[in-house]
Every structure is written in structure tokens, then in C-alpha cells.
Design an enzyme around this catalytic site. Structure first.
Site: not given
Length: 675
Positions: A258, A297
């Protein structure tokens, strides 16, 4: 203030930082508060400890045992949240930020514990999907199973969520039955280390299930094999370096990433400043710019609004940002804290300057160092909003992520153009759309779904209960294609299966029953010593079967049922009309009449261990039953699942056959049975 020594936990031992430990500074004051790393860790010993001690101990437990372990772990962490809050302030996080990181992490563990008990079997093998009949007469069958990887999961986490970032990976890993080695980012590793100590000191985890590296990973990746898995969160540059490790490539080590993500939020063309959705949009963008000082994020980096609304959005968002108090996160009234370090601030300002080369700064001043409280301004930065007037030809705004309170607004002509702009990020974790239009939502889902790991739609109907653009939930997948890393985490049981191997199993019904712990039609039947409804949960065996006597269905039965229930559908009442129907030879019995008669044939009426009938699954009617036909029932214990210490769920496979032994109906009956 005593300097914190952030230790590692390796092969059952706590190991203090070494001579070359890295200093860690407070994001608030800039003063050194801790040191981590520099210790000479034996990576092979850590791997062996996980594989040889932790793995077997976890695999010896079933899914429900591991789920109970996770629940106990979450409860224990929940009782120690305050000490984690106190530590976490020095990362620059506010109390509201703690709720996302620490409370959110604990909540994630609770969710996986619940899903493990409710959605996974009370055993050690997970059956993935339905049976496949591979032969004409059903003597050769197929199914897919999932079993735990027999290696170690290496979790390399980012600095922004030192607790949630660890727990959202750890919970599905442990539920799968795989031990973990956790490597947090050094800048906030002191918070992760405290959480790991709390978990290990509880005695809840089996030995070898969890280890911690505070500092560098050394040659760890060079020692991994095909049964191991690496799950990484961080920058695209670091992900690329780790992913290309020759040993990782040689052994096909699973690698989940990720990474950088230029997430977008689209203001629907139906939304105007007079609608509640407009205010919702401003609140969502503001929250994502300021929560964790934009160090998320999933934060909104690109704001995509109709061209006619761009100025309205700039003015409304600027007004809201003006009211945001920034400073010491421990101070009352402060709503945004600091970046994690002065180095992170330098990186954010450099990338903001790059964005500014093709956009105009319409809010914020990077030189403003006026912050609330007695703080070192070195790690603080004010929010910055840019306006890109040429988003079609711009490149930096679609490629460069300033990992802080920085966002860029751009206008679109129509929804197709908005989708095109959102997709220019070439893969993100999440894109949100604020709209009341189902047509707009459907068009975005079709046009942008392939580019984004999650699409979040919100409007006046859902706004009071929605969880927010930037909130990954353990129930839903978290990850994204392309620039977002191509990985996937969480998503309930889907996340657990990432740490397991799917294997195709082929064999006879008896073999498949033995492997999966679920009775497969065609497998041997067991005759119990008494009626199965008179026997407790623990006394019933998989495959135990009851065959009932036969019962004739009469025309009076059909007419009485129709009158009693009000179901006078023509196929039950009108012979000529029924015959014109290609499915029926004449008047036929109601399907639910057959189910009622089936219950009458197999139910034991007296008080006993069957506490409740909780439902039917997979009901199918295969052949109509006419007046004069008869039916009988076969009732077989298909599966058993513990629910509490007092009762468990029994899943019965039920078949109804007629006087010619032809299958009339089939379903699965669920009952709760006392122990």
C-alpha cells in the site's frame, strides 16, 4: 525527561537499542525523546522462532479459538489505551487523531474477532466456495480449501498510524494462523513498541506469534521463502526497492503493498451551495486535510468540482480552514497537530512547491509559523490549498503527493471529465463522490471503479451515519491498483485469506467430508442411537442421518393450505391454468406446504436440546408434487459451529424425495442446539 529506549522483541527476548541507534525527536518540541535500532538482531533466529514455535502453536488452534484470542487481545488493549494516548501526543497527533489510530486499531481487532466467530468454521480448514460436481453420478467431487501459510508474515508499517497500521495487518494474520514480525517506522516506533509490550505482557498470545523489529530489517528479506509473506505500507520508492529484492522474486514471496495514492473527491454536478451536500463536501475535504495533519494514506489530495463551483468551494473551504486551531496537540481547542518530524515538513514543503509550479496557492502560507502553544515550529505547517486551472495538461498534481495538509482543487466540465481527472492519478486507495444522483454514482462506478480500491458515495441520506472518505473499515477492502501499490488488505474474511493458501481438492464425497469437516452429499451416512433432535450439540456427528416415513399429499391438503394461508396462486387451484404452464402437469402442492409437511415428518416435538430453528439456506424446488404423490425426508448433520459455551449451530442438509425417489426439494436447516 528519561530517554526512551525503544527495544526489539526477537526470538522471545527483549533487545535494547545498539550503539548506532537513531534518535527520535518529539514532533511538538523538537527535543530528542527516544532512540531505536542499532541492535544486532539475528534475523534467521527470528524467522525460525516464528516458523517453528509461533506457527505450529497458532495452527493447533482453530479459527474460533484464534478469534476468541483476538477478542481477548482487543479487550486488553482497550484497557491500556490511555498510556498509548499519552505517548502518541509526541507524534504530533491530537486526541481526535488518537481515536482514529488507537481506538480504531482496537476496534479493527474486535471486528476480525467477530467475523472469525461468525463467518469462519469452527475448525482449522476454510472451505472457499461451493462444491463442484466433477462426475455424472457424484462419486468424484471438487472443492477449494484454504489453509494457513507455514511461514512468517513480515509487516513493514508507515509512521502515521503506529497502532492501527500494525493491528489492521496483525488481526487477519493471527486469525489465519500465521505468526508475524512487525517492523514499524522508526519515527513513531515508541508507540508501537508500547502496544506490543502490552499485548505480549498479557500472556494471551502463544509464544512466537508476535515479534518486533525497532530499527532496520537487515538481511531479513534475503532469508524469506515461498511460505512467507511481506505486507508493506509506505512510499512507492521503498515499495519498489523491497519488491525487487532478488530473494523475494526468486522464491515468489507474496508481497502486498500500500503506497503513494493521489486520492480524489468529486463534488457532484447536482450539488450547489444551497444543498446540504455542499456543506458535507466541505466538511469531508477539511477533515481529510487536517486530521493527522494530512498524514493519511487516504487523505484527499485532489478536489474535483464543477467549474461553476470552484470558487465557491475555495471560499467555503478557506473559511473553514481559518477556524482550525493548529498547535500543541495536548492543548485544549487545538484541532490539528504537527507533522511527524522536521524532516517530514521539509519533504512536504518541497512537494508543495512542485505542485505550485503548475497551480496557484489560494490558501495558506508555508512561511507562517504562528502556532498555538509553546512549540518548536520545525515540524508544524499550515494547510495549503492550490488551484490548478489546467488539470488536463498538468502532470505534477496527478503524480506528486505532499504527505501533509496539502490539497489541490480543479474544475471539471461534465461527469465524464471528472472521472477522467480522477483516473489521472493512475490508481488510488479511495475516491469519494458527494452526490444525490444515482445516475452520477453509477457512471462514476463504471468509469472509475477500475482505478480506485474504494469508492465512497455520500449525500444527505447517509451523511449522519457515514464513516468518512478517509476511514478504511475492516469490513471493506483497503488497497488500490497502480500507483496505490496493487495490494489489498482487510475486507473481512478476504483479508484473512491473504495469509492462507487456496488449494483445489478432488476426491470422493467421503474424502471431501473428512477434509472439510462438512458432510458432502454422497458421503457415508451415520445412523445415530436415537432421534437427532434428542441429542445435544456435542453428541451429534457429521453425517448423522435420519430417514423419515412417507406421507401422501392430497387435494384436500392443497386446498386447505391455500385457504388457510391465502396463497391461492392459480397453479394450486386451477387445473386448466396449471396445465398451460410449462412447469406444471396439473394442480400442484405449494412449496411451503411441502416444507411444513417435511418439518412434521422429522421434528421431535418434545422439549429437548434443540433450542430454536434459526433459518433456511439454499432452498430449491426441483420437481412439482401433485395430489396423490407422496414425500419423505432425509435429514443429515452437515456442519456444526460453536456459538457460545451454552449452545452451537447445527446445519442440517435436508432433501425431500417423492414415491419414485426423485428429488423434490433441497435446503439447509439451521438450528441452535444446547451443549
Amino acid at each position: 525527561m528519561t530517554l526512551m529506549k525503544v527495544s526489539s522483541f526477537a526470538a522471545g527476548q527483549w533487545i535494547a537499542p545498539g550503539a548506532n541507534a537513531r534518535p527520535i525527536a518529539s514532533a511538538i518540541t523538537g527535543a530528542q525523546i527516544a532512540e531505536a535500532g542499532g541492535a544486532d538482531l539475528d534475523m534467521q533466529a527470528m524467522i525460525d522462532y516464528a516458523r517453528d514455535v509461533g506457527g505450529p502453536a497458532l495452527r493447533e488452534m482453530g479459527f474460533h479459538d484464534r478469534a476468541k484470542m483476538l477478542k481477548a487481545l482487543a479487550m486488553h488493549l482497550g484497557n491500556h489505551k490511555q498510556e498509548l494516548y499519552d505517548l502518541s501526543f509526541d507524534t504530533g497527533a491530537t486526541q481526535s487523531d488518537h481515536m482514529i489510530d488507537i481506538d480504531g486499531g482496537v476496534g479493527t481487532v474486535f471486528v476480525f474477532a467477530s467475523k472469525g466467530r461468525r463467518e469462519m468454521p469452527d475448525g482449522k480448514i476454510y472451505i472457499d466456495g461451493e462444491l463442484e460436481q466433477l462426475s455424472r453420478h457424484g462419486t468424484f467431487m471438487g472443492m477449494h480449501i484454504a489453509t494457513p501459510l507455514q511461514g512468517v508474515a513480515v509487516h513493514i508499517n508507515a509512521f502515521n498510524f503506529p497502532v492501527w497500521g500494525m493491528l489492521e495487518k496483525l488481526a487477519p494474520t493471527l486469525l489465519a494462523g500465521v505468526p508475524a514480525i512487525v517492523k514499524p517506522a522508526t519515527a513513531t516506533s515508541y508507540v508501537t513498541e508500547a502496544a506490543v509490550r502490552i499485548m505480549l505482557d498479557s500472556g494471551i498470545l502463544p509464544e512466537g506469534a508476535l515479534q518486533l523489529i525497532s530499527g532496520g530489517t537487515g538481511d531479513l528479506l534475503d532469508r524469506l521463502g515461498p511460505q512467507d509473506i511481506v505486507s508493506f505500507t509506505g512510499s512507492a520508492q521503498t515499495a519498489s526497492m523491497l519488491r525487487s529484492n532478488p530473494n523475494i522474486l526468486k522464491n515468489s514471496v507474496r508481497f502486498v503493498a500500500e503506497q503513494d495514492s493521489l486520492n480524489a473527491s468529486i463534488l457532484g454536478p447536482d450539488v450547489t451551495p444551497e444543498t446540504p451536500e455542499f456543506d458535507l463536501f466541505i466538511k469531508e475535504v477539511h477533515r481529510e486535510m487536517t486530521t493527522k495533519a494530512g498524514q493519511k494514506c487516504t487523505a484527499i489530495r485532489r478536489i474535483i468540482a464543477p467549474e461553476a463551483q470552484v470558487q465557491n468551494v475555495i471560499e467555503a473551504l478557506s473559511a473553514r480552514l481559518d477556524k482550525t486551531v493548529i498547535g500543541d496537540p495536548r492543548a485544549e481547542g487545538v484541532r490539528m497537530g504537527a507533522l511527524v518530524s522536521a524532516g517530514q515538513k521539509t519533504d512536504v514543503l518541497q512537494k508543495a512547491a512542485a505542485i505550485g509550479s503548475e497551480s496557484n496557492l489560494v490558501y495558506g502560507n508555508p512561511d507562517d509559523i504562528d502556532f498555538e502553544g509553546d512549540v518548536d515550529p520545525g515540524a508544524f505547517v499550515k494547510p495549503m490549498l492550490f488551484h490548478c486551472e489546467t488539470p488536463d495538461t498538468a502532470t505534477i498534481v496527478h503524480e506528486c503527493e505532499a504527505f501533509g495538509p496539502v490539497s489541490t482543487i480543479m474544475g471539471y466540465r461534465d461527469i465524464a471529465h471528472a472521472i477522467e481527472l480522477a483516473n489521472k492519478g493512475e490508481g488510488s486507495l479511495v475516491a469519494s463522490v458527494i452526490t444525490g444522483s444515482g445516475d452520477v454514482a453509477r457512471e462514476v462506478a463504471m468509469g472509475a471503479g477500475a482505478f480506485h480500491g474504494r469508492l465512497y458515495f455520500n449525500n444527505a441520506t447517509s451523511m449522519k451515519e457515514s464513516t468518512g472518505h478517509g476511514s478504511p473499515l475492516p469490513h471493506m477492502v483497503h488497497g488500490g491498483p497502480g500507483r496505490a501499490g496493487g495490494g489489498e488488505e482487510m475486507g473481512g474474511v478476504r483479508g484473512v485469506l491473504h495469509y492462507m493458501q487456496r488449494t483445489a481438492i478432488q476426491g470422493s464425497p467421503d474424502i471431501l467430508t473428512s477434509i472439510g469437516g462438512r458432510w458432502v452429499p454422497g458421503a457415508a451416512e451415520i445412523k445415530g442411537p436415537a432421534h437427532p433432535f434428542t441429542r445435544k450439540f456435542g453428541e451429534l456427528s457429521i453425517g448423522e442421518t435420519l430417514h423419515t416415513k412417507s406421507r401422501e399429499i392430497t387435494l384436500d391438503d392443497i386446498e386447505h393450505f391455500a385457504t388457510f394461508t391465502g396463497d391461492t396462486f392459480y397453479a394450486h387451484m386451477d387445473s386448466e391454468a396449471a396445465k398451460r404452464n410449462p412447469f406444471f402437469p396439473d394442480r400442484v402442492a405449494h412449496g411451503y406446504l411441502l416444507l411444513s409437511f417435511a418439518a412434521g415428518l422429522f421434528v421431535e416435538p418434545n422439549e429437548g436440546p434443540v433450542l430454536a430453528n434459526t433459518g433456511l439456506d439454499n432452498l430449491r424446488f426441483m420437481k412439482p408434487v401433485e395430489a396423490g404423490d407422496s414425500m419423505k425426508v432425509r435429514l443429515t448433520v452437515k456442519a456444526k459451529t460453536r456459538r457460545t459455551d451454552e449452545y452451537g449451530e447445527v446445519r442440517w442438509h435436508v432433501t425431500l424425495t417423492n414415491q419414485d425417489d426423485e428429488l423434490v426439494a433441497e435446503y439447509e436447516l439451521l438450528t441452535m442446539n444446547a451443549y
